[in-house]
Write an enzyme that holds these catalytic residues in place. Structure first.
Site, mmCIF file in Angstrom:
data_model
loop_
_atom_site.group_PDB
_atom_site.id
_atom_site.type_symbol
_atom_site.label_atom_id
_atom_site.label_comp_id
_atom_site.label_asym_id
_atom_site.label_seq_id
_atom_site.Cartn_x
_atom_site.Cartn_y
_atom_site.Cartn_z
ATOM 1 N N LYS A 10 38.741 37.036 34.179
ATOM 2 C CA LYS A 10 39.602 35.878 33.930
ATOM 3 C C LYS A 10 40.552 35.698 35.108
ATOM 4 O O LYS A 10 40.785 36.675 35.818
ATOM 5 C CB LYS A 10 40.339 36.064 32.614
ATOM 6 C CG LYS A 10 41.627 36.916 32.719
ATOM 7 C CD LYS A 10 42.458 36.809 31.484
ATOM 8 C CE LYS A 10 43.911 36.832 31.799
ATOM 9 N NZ LYS A 10 44.824 36.987 30.701
ATOM 10 N N HIS A 16 38.597 40.764 27.577
ATOM 11 C CA HIS A 16 38.641 42.142 27.091
ATOM 12 C C HIS A 16 39.115 42.237 25.638
ATOM 13 O O HIS A 16 38.890 43.244 24.988
ATOM 14 C CB HIS A 16 39.453 43.047 28.025
ATOM 15 C CG HIS A 16 40.910 42.774 28.017
ATOM 16 N ND1 HIS A 16 41.486 41.809 28.800
ATOM 17 C CD2 HIS A 16 41.908 43.332 27.315
ATOM 18 C CE1 HIS A 16 42.772 41.794 28.578
ATOM 19 N NE2 HIS A 16 43.067 42.709 27.681
ATOM 20 N N ASP A 34 47.172 31.374 30.270
ATOM 21 C CA ASP A 34 46.965 32.808 30.477
ATOM 22 C C ASP A 34 46.524 33.517 29.192
ATOM 23 O O ASP A 34 45.799 34.504 29.248
ATOM 24 C CB ASP A 34 48.276 33.432 31.000
ATOM 25 C CG ASP A 34 48.070 34.843 31.527
ATOM 26 O OD1 ASP A 34 47.136 35.029 32.323
ATOM 27 O OD2 ASP A 34 48.837 35.748 31.140
ATOM 28 N N HIS A 38 42.279 34.397 25.083
ATOM 29 C CA HIS A 38 42.368 35.481 24.098
ATOM 30 C C HIS A 38 42.637 34.982 22.672
ATOM 31 O O HIS A 38 41.922 35.335 21.738
ATOM 32 C CB HIS A 38 43.470 36.472 24.477
ATOM 33 C CG HIS A 38 43.335 37.027 25.864
ATOM 34 N ND1 HIS A 38 42.138 37.481 26.366
ATOM 35 C CD2 HIS A 38 44.230 37.202 26.855
ATOM 36 C CE1 HIS A 38 42.314 37.906 27.610
ATOM 37 N NE2 HIS A 38 43.570 37.753 27.927
HETATM 38 P P1 NAD Z 1 43.973 42.956 43.292
HETATM 39 O O1 NAD Z 1 44.659 41.960 44.181
HETATM 40 O O2 NAD Z 1 44.705 44.192 42.923
HETATM 41 O O3 NAD Z 1 42.609 43.404 43.976
HETATM 42 C C1 NAD Z 1 41.776 42.501 44.648
HETATM 43 C C2 NAD Z 1 40.567 43.229 45.213
HETATM 44 O O4 NAD Z 1 39.770 42.231 45.869
HETATM 45 C C3 NAD Z 1 40.866 44.299 46.247
HETATM 46 O O5 NAD Z 1 39.955 45.355 46.074
HETATM 47 C C4 NAD Z 1 40.590 43.585 47.574
HETATM 48 O O6 NAD Z 1 40.154 44.456 48.617
HETATM 49 C C5 NAD Z 1 39.460 42.689 47.185
HETATM 50 N N1 NAD Z 1 39.362 41.513 48.062
HETATM 51 C C6 NAD Z 1 40.306 40.567 48.305
HETATM 52 N N2 NAD Z 1 39.830 39.658 49.169
HETATM 53 C C7 NAD Z 1 38.578 40.028 49.498
HETATM 54 C C8 NAD Z 1 37.564 39.489 50.345
HETATM 55 N N3 NAD Z 1 37.747 38.371 51.054
HETATM 56 N N4 NAD Z 1 36.387 40.139 50.416
HETATM 57 C C9 NAD Z 1 36.175 41.266 49.696
HETATM 58 N N5 NAD Z 1 37.075 41.813 48.869
HETATM 59 C C10 NAD Z 1 38.266 41.205 48.773
HETATM 60 O O7 NAD Z 1 43.504 42.127 42.009
HETATM 61 P P2 NAD Z 1 43.299 42.681 40.502
HETATM 62 O O8 NAD Z 1 44.607 42.700 39.817
HETATM 63 O O9 NAD Z 1 42.485 43.927 40.541
HETATM 64 O O10 NAD Z 1 42.468 41.496 39.847
HETATM 65 C C11 NAD Z 1 41.085 41.291 40.069
HETATM 66 C C12 NAD Z 1 40.581 40.226 39.107
HETATM 67 O O11 NAD Z 1 40.752 40.676 37.777
HETATM 68 C C13 NAD Z 1 41.316 38.889 39.189
HETATM 69 O O12 NAD Z 1 40.411 37.846 38.902
HETATM 70 C C14 NAD Z 1 42.330 38.996 38.060
HETATM 71 O O13 NAD Z 1 42.710 37.715 37.584
HETATM 72 C C15 NAD Z 1 41.524 39.752 37.040
HETATM 73 N N6 NAD Z 1 42.330 40.498 36.058
HETATM 74 C C16 NAD Z 1 43.155 41.522 36.441
HETATM 75 C C17 NAD Z 1 43.876 42.225 35.510
HETATM 76 C C18 NAD Z 1 44.753 43.399 35.897
HETATM 77 O O14 NAD Z 1 45.260 44.079 35.006
HETATM 78 N N7 NAD Z 1 44.946 43.668 37.161
HETATM 79 C C19 NAD Z 1 43.800 41.872 34.155
HETATM 80 C C20 NAD Z 1 42.951 40.822 33.781
HETATM 81 C C21 NAD Z 1 42.218 40.151 34.736
#
Ligand code: NAD
Length: 483
Positions: free
Chosen positions: A147, A177, A234, A239
């Site tokens: 998401k 989730h 969000d 959800h």
């Molecule tokens: P983050 O910013 O912590 O991590 C991003 C990742 O993407 C890193 O590993 C980075 O190296 C990689 N990345 C960025 N640009 C890149 C590129 N051009 N090429 C290759 N890799 C690249 O983000 P996150 O918090 O882990 O979130 C990831 C996804 O999960 C998003 O869509 C977010 O909305 C979703 N999400 C996250 C959470 C959470 O708890 N963090 C919860 C629900 C949904």
């Protein structure tokens, strides 16, 4: 202690964004628990793919640190070293050419290929395109999409179209989730696995339903992202909408992906538009020592809502006239998510002095302490006639199912295993997501058109006063938010 094992085929799981917050917090610790449970057959591999340069050994250290920081009891398990041995890494550029031929070289035939898009949504399209171009994904490969899935109907349609140009719908796993939570699935078991509830599950017996997802945290840390989103996009569009669908849907003929998703879609399509009178937006004010929403989001003129409460009606035969009250917000009184089915009062009480105000309430707790509790009326113990009291029949899953209370897998690990098994039942289909946006968009557009200002609310409460009025007007009240 981890849950019972259902075997899966050997797999290669590529985690795009394998060094990111979600991968470290949820995906890697969850996979380790599945490894301990024996659900990572010989020859299965996890391949982290992200922007930063690492070799396999460094990535294993990233994973070890993540499991130590975010894992539970399992982090002490001696199997950790073996698990780390299954990890590999490729530095990749999602929008360029770097790393793709290396990833292609790593792929093997004869195992399930799954690609988890744990990156910003703007990269979903470029990743799908490159997987296709470099022939890394085959016709049986699966992609898992995080998401947010779009920010309105138009962007969700565009994203669906991009994914559809490279993958069949049966290969796309849109993750929510909440659907992986034990209790949410138990909701279906309770409804459709017992003779007791389903006959009462309609407007003849149900007075109203409440769905609450309350958080104590604010938006600090992710304020810039959240400020463009708000609680409606969000939380509600995905959800809360999914929970509402599972509560309200007709019984599917089989517990099978499309049968379940067809029924959920019908619910979304039967939702009535919500007028401004039946919805309250809120934004948390500054507390004694804690910043306001506007400070947290670093946007001093923000009109984004950190709270929303609404009354939703479903225009179908089963639910005509039964309000569904939804609310979600940040910096509330407790961290608590609950669905409560409030049954109607007794029509008549035969007990003298009793006002027939007793209510059966089935409450399904998603957090904390996942479980189900049914409020029933019994006789107050002791002599002196028939005085009635309402007491809960409580079933906390951790107590009921696990010898040491920990036998409940986390939502992410369960859902990832479903991807490997090829089971889409707990994932959203493209048309569901679009239908949810089609219902949400006019509400958000209305706010934007009117430049609606959210009501300020005090931190640590149940939200703005108007949210109380929303339900009081109907002669009902919110359930207490209890942690
Ligand atoms: P983050 O910013 O912590 O991590 C991003 C990742 O993407 C890193 O590993 C980075 O190296 C990689 N990345 C960025 N640009 C890149 C590129 N051009 N090429 C290759 N890799 C690249 O983000 P996150 O918090 O882990 O979130 C990831 C996804 O999960 C998003 O869509 C977010 O909305 C979703 N999400 C996250 C959470 C959470 O708890 N963090 C919860 C629900 C949904």
């Amino acid at each position: 202690m981890v849950s019972r094992v259902i075997p899966v085929d050997p797999f290669d799981l590529v985690i795009f964004g394998g060094t990111g917050d979600l991968a470290r917090r949820k995906i890697l610790p969850g996979l380790f628990r599945r490894f301990i449970a024996g659900q990572m057959p010989e020859g299965s591999r996890i391949i982290g793919a992200a922007r930063s340069e690492h070799d396999d050994a460094e990535y294993r250290e990233v994973a070890r640190a993540a499991i130590e920081e975010f894992g539970g009891e399992e982090k002490k398990d001696p199997a950790l070293q073996d698990f780390l041995g299954r990890l590999h890494y490729v530095a990749i550029d999602a929008t360029g050419e770097g790393g793709w031929s290396q990833l292609s070289g790593l792929m093997r035939d004869g195992v399930v290929r799954a690609f988890y898009f744990s990156v910003a949504p703007s990269l979903f399209g470029p990743l799908a395109e490159r997987l296709h171009q470099h022939r890394i994904a085959d016709g049986d490969s699966r992609i898992v999409v995080e998401k947010p899935f779009g920010r309105d109907l138009e962007s969700a349609k565009a994203l669906n179209a991009t994914l559809a140009s490279h993958f069949d719908e049966r290969q796309i796993y849109r993750i929510d989730h909440y659907l992986g939570k034990e209790t949410v699935q138990n909701l279906m078991a309770i409804r459709f696995g017992n003779v007791l509830f389903e006959p009462l599950w309609n407007s003849h017996y149900v007075d109203h339903i409440q769905i609450t997802v309350a958080e104590t945290v604010g938006v600090g840390g992710r304020g810039a992202y959240y400020d463009k989103s708000g609680a409606m996009r969000d939380m509600v569009q995905n959800h809360l909408m999914q929970l509402l669908c599972l509560i309200a849907m007709e019984p599917p003929a089989q517990f099978e992906a499309d049968a379940v998703r067809d029924e959920k879609l019908k619910v979304i399509r039967a939702l009535q538009p919500v007028d401004a009178h039946h919805i309250v937006r809120g934004q948390y004010d500054a507390g004694e020592d804690s910043p306001s929403y506007r400070q947290d989001s670093e946007n001093p003129r923000s009109f984004t809502e950190s709270f929303v409460a609404m009354r939703v009606m479903i225009a179908n035969w089963r639910w005509a006239g039964v309000p569904f009250y939804l609310r979600t917000g940040k910096k509330l009184k407790a961290r608590s998510s609950e669905i409560a089915v409030v049954f109607k009062d007794l029509g008549h009480s035969m007990f003298e002095g009793d006002e027939a105000r007793h209510r059966n309430i089935l409450s399904i707790r998603l957090q904390p302490n996942e479980g189900i509790d049914l409020q029933v009326t019994i006789k107050e113990p002791g002599p002196g006639g028939m005085r009635l009291v309402d007491v809960p029949l409580d079933m906390t899953f951790a107590d009921a199912l696990g010898p040491d209370g920990e036998d409940v897998p986390d939502a992410y690990e369960r859902l990832i295993m479903d991807v490997i098994r090829g089971n889409q039942t707990l994932f959203m289909r493209g048309d569901e997501v679009e239908a949810a946006w089609a219902w949400t968009d006019p509400i958000i557009e209305g706010w934007e058109r009117r430049a609606d200002v959210p009501k300020l609310y005090e931190q640590g409460t149940g939200g703005p006063e108007d949210a109380q009025m929303l339900i009081h007007r109907d002669g009902r009240r919110w359930r207490d938010i209890k942690g």
